[in-house]
Design a protein around this motif. Structure first.
Motif, PDB file in Angstrom:
ATOM      1  N   MET A  60     -31.569 -56.421 -35.628  1.00  0.00           N
ATOM      2  CA  MET A  60     -30.477 -57.402 -35.653  1.00  0.00           C
ATOM      3  C   MET A  60     -29.156 -57.411 -36.152  1.00  0.00           C
ATOM      4  N   PHE A  61     -29.163 -56.201 -37.038  1.00  0.00           N
ATOM      5  CA  PHE A  61     -27.830 -55.898 -37.510  1.00  0.00           C
ATOM      6  C   PHE A  61     -27.029 -55.576 -36.302  1.00  0.00           C
ATOM      7  N   VAL A  62     -27.494 -54.811 -35.497  1.00  0.00           N
ATOM      8  CA  VAL A  62     -26.761 -54.267 -34.189  1.00  0.00           C
ATOM      9  C   VAL A  62     -26.427 -55.505 -33.351  1.00  0.00           C
ATOM     10  N   LEU A  63     -27.291 -56.514 -33.281  1.00  0.00           N
ATOM     11  CA  LEU A  63     -27.041 -57.752 -32.520  1.00  0.00           C
ATOM     12  C   LEU A  63     -25.755 -58.552 -33.078  1.00  0.00           C
ATOM     13  N   VAL A  64     -25.786 -58.403 -34.490  1.00  0.00           N
ATOM     14  CA  VAL A  64     -24.806 -59.266 -34.925  1.00  0.00           C
ATOM     15  C   VAL A  64     -23.596 -58.638 -34.618  1.00  0.00           C
ATOM     16  N   PRO A  73     -19.172 -59.295 -18.876  1.00  0.00           N
ATOM     17  CA  PRO A  73     -20.230 -59.055 -17.937  1.00  0.00           C
ATOM     18  C   PRO A  73     -20.249 -57.488 -18.235  1.00  0.00           C
ATOM     19  N   PRO A  74     -21.380 -56.827 -18.070  1.00  0.00           N
ATOM     20  CA  PRO A  74     -21.589 -55.552 -18.260  1.00  0.00           C
ATOM     21  C   PRO A  74     -20.887 -54.588 -17.289  1.00  0.00           C
ATOM     22  N   THR A  75     -20.593 -53.533 -17.489  1.00  0.00           N
ATOM     23  CA  THR A  75     -19.940 -52.522 -16.611  1.00  0.00           C
ATOM     24  C   THR A  75     -20.745 -51.806 -15.562  1.00  0.00           C
ATOM     25  N   GLY A  76     -21.989 -52.203 -15.680  1.00  0.00           N
ATOM     26  CA  GLY A  76     -23.050 -51.497 -14.895  1.00  0.00           C
ATOM     27  C   GLY A  76     -24.106 -50.635 -15.757  1.00  0.00           C
ATOM     28  N   GLY A  77     -25.116 -50.135 -15.048  1.00  0.00           N
ATOM     29  CA  GLY A  77     -26.340 -49.539 -15.664  1.00  0.00           C
ATOM     30  C   GLY A  77     -27.364 -50.461 -16.269  1.00  0.00           C
ATOM     31  N   PRO A  78     -28.200 -50.182 -17.081  1.00  0.00           N
ATOM     32  CA  PRO A  78     -29.242 -51.143 -17.448  1.00  0.00           C
ATOM     33  C   PRO A  78     -28.969 -51.983 -18.529  1.00  0.00           C
ATOM     34  N   SER A  79     -27.723 -52.098 -19.074  1.00  0.00           N
ATOM     35  CA  SER A  79     -27.400 -52.816 -20.542  1.00  0.00           C
ATOM     36  C   SER A  79     -27.158 -54.143 -19.855  1.00  0.00           C
ATOM     37  N   ARG A  80     -27.582 -55.256 -20.656  1.00  0.00           N
ATOM     38  CA  ARG A  80     -27.601 -56.503 -20.291  1.00  0.00           C
ATOM     39  C   ARG A  80     -26.116 -57.034 -20.884  1.00  0.00           C
ATOM     40  N   ILE A  81     -25.648 -56.513 -21.820  1.00  0.00           N
ATOM     41  CA  ILE A  81     -24.349 -56.812 -22.308  1.00  0.00           C
ATOM     42  C   ILE A  81     -23.736 -55.677 -22.765  1.00  0.00           C
ATOM     43  N   ARG A  82     -22.186 -55.656 -22.755  1.00  0.00           N
ATOM     44  CA  ARG A  82     -21.364 -54.516 -23.164  1.00  0.00           C
ATOM     45  C   ARG A  82     -21.859 -54.055 -24.603  1.00  0.00           C
ATOM     46  N   GLY A  84     -24.874 -52.851 -25.104  1.00  0.00           N
ATOM     47  CA  GLY A  84     -26.278 -52.973 -25.381  1.00  0.00           C
ATOM     48  C   GLY A  84     -27.074 -51.774 -25.752  1.00  0.00           C
ATOM     49  N   TRP A  85     -26.424 -50.674 -25.394  1.00  0.00           N
ATOM     50  CA  TRP A  85     -27.404 -49.532 -25.478  1.00  0.00           C
ATOM     51  C   TRP A  85     -27.407 -49.096 -26.873  1.00  0.00           C
ATOM     52  N   LEU A  86     -26.635 -49.862 -27.823  1.00  0.00           N
ATOM     53  CA  LEU A  86     -26.640 -49.555 -29.539  1.00  0.00           C
ATOM     54  C   LEU A  86     -27.901 -50.135 -29.752  1.00  0.00           C
ATOM     55  N   ILE A  87     -28.776 -50.875 -28.933  1.00  0.00           N
ATOM     56  CA  ILE A  87     -29.867 -51.167 -29.690  1.00  0.00           C
ATOM     57  C   ILE A  87     -31.035 -50.386 -29.859  1.00  0.00           C
ATOM     58  N   VAL A  88     -30.865 -49.268 -28.966  1.00  0.00           N
ATOM     59  CA  VAL A  88     -31.721 -48.148 -29.122  1.00  0.00           C
ATOM     60  C   VAL A  88     -31.386 -47.199 -30.298  1.00  0.00           C
ATOM     61  N   LEU A  89     -30.203 -47.228 -30.917  1.00  0.00           N
ATOM     62  CA  LEU A  89     -29.957 -46.314 -32.279  1.00  0.00           C
ATOM     63  C   LEU A  89     -30.618 -46.526 -33.242  1.00  0.00           C
ATOM     64  N   VAL A 114     -37.447 -52.009 -22.980  1.00  0.00           N
ATOM     65  CA  VAL A 114     -37.941 -53.253 -22.162  1.00  0.00           C
ATOM     66  C   VAL A 114     -37.210 -54.235 -22.843  1.00  0.00           C
ATOM     67  N   TYR A 115     -36.923 -54.341 -24.094  1.00  0.00           N
ATOM     68  CA  TYR A 115     -36.186 -55.349 -24.653  1.00  0.00           C
ATOM     69  C   TYR A 115     -34.825 -55.259 -24.234  1.00  0.00           C
ATOM     70  N   LEU A 116     -34.025 -54.180 -24.353  1.00  0.00           N
ATOM     71  CA  LEU A 116     -32.660 -54.177 -23.808  1.00  0.00           C
ATOM     72  C   LEU A 116     -32.379 -54.317 -22.413  1.00  0.00           C
ATOM     73  N   VAL A 117     -33.288 -53.713 -21.509  1.00  0.00           N
ATOM     74  CA  VAL A 117     -33.267 -54.045 -19.919  1.00  0.00           C
ATOM     75  C   VAL A 117     -33.677 -55.407 -19.260  1.00  0.00           C
TER      76      VAL A 117
END
Length: 220
Positions: A60-64, A73-82, A84-89, A114-117
């Motif tokens: 949730m800290f990352v999402l904030v 809009p995403p630039t491509g790949g599985p990330s739903r927001i620019r 968004g891959w930080l959610i895996v960290l 799954v949550y990210l994609v």
């Protein structure tokens, strides 16, 4: 969607996704071990509650931090927001767990992916993508497209800039001027402009951008 509501939706969906992941991970313990099923399953759930709470707080800290990017809009790949891959960290915090129970760690990692994609709310990004497509739609009134071009001035990302570059050559002067004005705002704020994008503008527009004093970056 307001920032508060977006974060609340993110939290609810994350708790549900992470809980399913932890239940699956706990179910694996009795299969791999020799302990009685319910004792092993209960121990896995108990440890999972503590770790899931930690993961939820960090995620949730990352999402904030990403809340301001949810309109881009995403630039491509599985990330739903620019970004968004930080959610895996946050899973880096569980690396010691991966050494002890690698299979369970992979299950939790899968739940995070799954949550990210698929689960992370991205309607705001889709709305922005629709706006960018409307910029090039001649069926949309010129006055409305000009307002759209000015409204995205606070956003970043290549899809936004590419749509504005295309709109700057629009047949409607009102739309073209608004798009170029927004491009100048974005590039002046960033202090840099891609040479490939700059060369797509007409010569007069290129001169206007160069007078901003921004650095021209070669794509090569």
């Amino acid at each position: 969607m307001s920032t508060g509501r977006w974060l609340w939706v993110c939290l609810r969906r994350y708790v549900m996704t992470a809980a399913l992941g932890w239940v699956a991970a706990a179910l694996v313990l009795p299969v791999l071990g020799d302990d009685p099923f319910w004792a092993s399953f209960g121990a896995g759930l108990g440890a999972g509650l503590i770790v899931m709470l930690l993961l939820t707080l960090v995620t949730m800290f990352v999402l904030v931090l990403l809340a301001g990017r949810r309109f881009e809009p995403p630039t491509g790949g599985p990330s739903r927001i620019r970004g968004g891959w930080l959610i895996v960290l946050p899973l880096l915090l569980l690396l010691p767990v991966a050494l002890l129970v690698p299979l369970q760690y992979l299950i939790v990692l899968g739940a995070q992916l799954v949550y990210l994609v698929w689960v992370l709310p991205c309607q705001d990004a889709r709305d922005t993508a629709d706006v960018l497509r409307s910029l090039a739609d001649p069926a949309v009134p010129a006055e409305q497209r000009a307002r759209m071009a000015r409204a995205v001035a606070g956003l970043q990302g290549r899809p936004v800039v590419e749509a504005l570059v295309q709109a700057s050559a629009d047949a409607e002067p009102e739309v073209a001027d608004a798009a170029l004005e927004t491009l100048c705002t974005i590039w002046e704020r960033d202090g840099v402009v891609g040479e490939d994008l700059l060369l797509k503008l007409d010569l007069q527009a290129q001169d206007r951008v160069r007078t901003l004093g921004v650095r021209v970056r070669s794509p090569w």
